[in-house]
Design an enzyme around this catalytic site. Sequence first.
Site, PDB file in Angstrom:
ATOM      1  N   SER A 226      21.196 -10.161 -34.505  1.00 43.18           N
ATOM      2  CA  SER A 226      21.041  -9.148 -35.539  1.00 43.18           C
ATOM      3  C   SER A 226      21.790  -7.858 -35.219  1.00 43.18           C
ATOM      4  CB  SER A 226      19.557  -8.862 -35.790  1.00 43.18           C
ATOM      5  OG  SER A 226      18.896  -8.524 -34.599  1.00 43.18           O
TER       6      SER A 226
ATOM      7  N   MET B 282      14.550 -15.706 -22.036  1.00 43.99           N
ATOM      8  CA  MET B 282      14.191 -15.245 -23.378  1.00 43.99           C
ATOM      9  C   MET B 282      13.465 -13.901 -23.277  1.00 43.99           C
ATOM     10  SD  MET B 282      15.275 -17.569 -25.501  1.00 43.99           S
ATOM     11  CE  MET B 282      14.585 -16.799 -26.975  1.00 43.99           C
TER      12      MET B 282
ATOM     13  N   HIS C 259      26.778 -18.444 -29.965  1.00 44.97           N
ATOM     14  CA  HIS C 259      25.439 -18.918 -29.595  1.00 44.97           C
ATOM     15  C   HIS C 259      24.850 -19.636 -30.815  1.00 44.97           C
ATOM     16  CE1 HIS C 259      21.680 -18.801 -27.253  1.00 44.97           C
ATOM     17  NE2 HIS C 259      21.062 -18.537 -28.395  1.00 44.97           N
TER      18      HIS C 259
ATOM     19  N   PHE D 163      12.835 -16.822 -34.077  1.00 38.37           N
ATOM     20  CA  PHE D 163      13.340 -15.907 -35.099  1.00 38.37           C
ATOM     21  C   PHE D 163      14.308 -14.891 -34.496  1.00 38.37           C
ATOM     22  CE2 PHE D 163       9.072 -17.288 -36.101  1.00 38.37           C
ATOM     23  CZ  PHE D 163       9.249 -17.837 -37.367  1.00 38.37           C
ATOM     24  N   GLY D 164      15.271 -14.489 -35.306  1.00 39.15           N
ATOM     25  CA  GLY D 164      16.122 -13.374 -34.923  1.00 39.15           C
ATOM     26  C   GLY D 164      15.422 -12.061 -35.253  1.00 39.15           C
TER      27      GLY D 164
ATOM     28  N   HIS E 217      21.717 -23.629 -27.949  1.00 37.98           N
ATOM     29  CA  HIS E 217      20.369 -23.323 -27.455  1.00 37.98           C
ATOM     30  C   HIS E 217      19.400 -24.220 -28.218  1.00 37.98           C
ATOM     31  CE1 HIS E 217      16.953 -20.048 -27.269  1.00 37.98           C
ATOM     32  NE2 HIS E 217      16.608 -21.178 -26.682  1.00 37.98           N
TER      33      HIS E 217
HETATM   34  C1  DX5 Z   1      15.586 -16.582 -31.071  1.00 38.74           C
HETATM   35  C2  DX5 Z   1      16.989 -17.050 -30.811  1.00 38.74           C
HETATM   36  C3  DX5 Z   1      17.955 -15.965 -30.615  1.00 38.74           C
HETATM   37  C4  DX5 Z   1      18.151 -15.045 -31.802  1.00 38.74           C
HETATM   38  C5  DX5 Z   1      18.423 -13.699 -31.244  1.00 38.74           C
HETATM   39  O1  DX5 Z   1      14.718 -17.652 -30.949  1.00 38.74           O
HETATM   40  O2  DX5 Z   1      17.040 -17.886 -29.662  1.00 38.74           O
HETATM   41  O3  DX5 Z   1      19.224 -16.467 -30.187  1.00 38.74           O
HETATM   42  O4  DX5 Z   1      19.189 -15.388 -32.648  1.00 38.74           O
HETATM   43  O5  DX5 Z   1      18.485 -12.813 -32.299  1.00 38.74           O
HETATM   44  P1  DX5 Z   1      18.451 -11.252 -32.068  1.00 38.74           P
HETATM   45  O6  DX5 Z   1      19.645 -10.893 -31.269  1.00 38.74           O
HETATM   46  O7  DX5 Z   1      18.435 -10.725 -33.455  1.00 38.74           O
HETATM   47  O8  DX5 Z   1      17.157 -10.963 -31.320  1.00 38.74           O
HETATM   48 ZN    ZN Z   2      19.018 -18.406 -28.836  1.00 35.93          ZN
END
Ligand code: DX5
Ligand code: ZN
Length: 231
Positions: A199, A138, A33, A144-145, A67
Amino acid sequence: MAIIISASILSADFARLGDEVKAVLAAGADWIHFDVMDNHYVPNLTIGPMVCEALRKAGIDAPIDVHLMVSPVDPLVADFAKAGASYISFHPEATHHVDRTIQLIRDCGCRPGLVFNPATPLNWLDYVMEKIDLILIMSVNPGFGGQKFIPQALHKLAQARTRIDAVKRDIRLEIDGGVKVDNAAAIAAAGADTFVSGSAIFGSNDYAGTIKAMRAQAYSSSSSSSSSSSS
Ligand code: DX5
Ligand code: ZN
């Protein structure tokens, strides 16, 4: 439908990106991804087509699930297709002509997907269900992750699953944001078949163990549990 785990490289060590991608695929991830952020549509800045191309040149042949969190969308589509993207997903609010952008992605040889923020209604799907290959729900606000899973996403997944079943097309239903081993069963029960996780995978010290556990949890409650083992 088989469960797909799409590892979000947003949480990988970017100084060692090629090795990280190879490691996570060797550990059992199905897709990569690839989060593209532009500091305009979302408040963060990440990576573009050159990095995607570099991964392909390094021999990565797994599907790359791009994405796009960018606006405008269209100017980047051909670049990502040339760079080796497999799926290209975008947020409908980020483009002026949703149907045109979907067609552009298809014409470039990639599979189009539509992405829904937590407050974005599914009505955007009304006239395009015959044209898309992926719906991404979403479960955090994009940018952010490492954010916390927003549970209302489960209701939206169920509604999207109903729409997919009604058209009987092979459309993947993907969830992105705060996906972990301990919520994968509930997410699968709500209808998701494709799990983005950043994460939870890259923050663990055992990528294979985490991916295996996440897949097992997903199969434990998904409607596709008969189609594969939990390995
Ligand atoms: C957030 C991103 C996600 C992110 C998910 O805007 O689209 O793909 O990397 O990260 P986690 O799994 O840490 O929530
Ligand atoms: Zn994403």
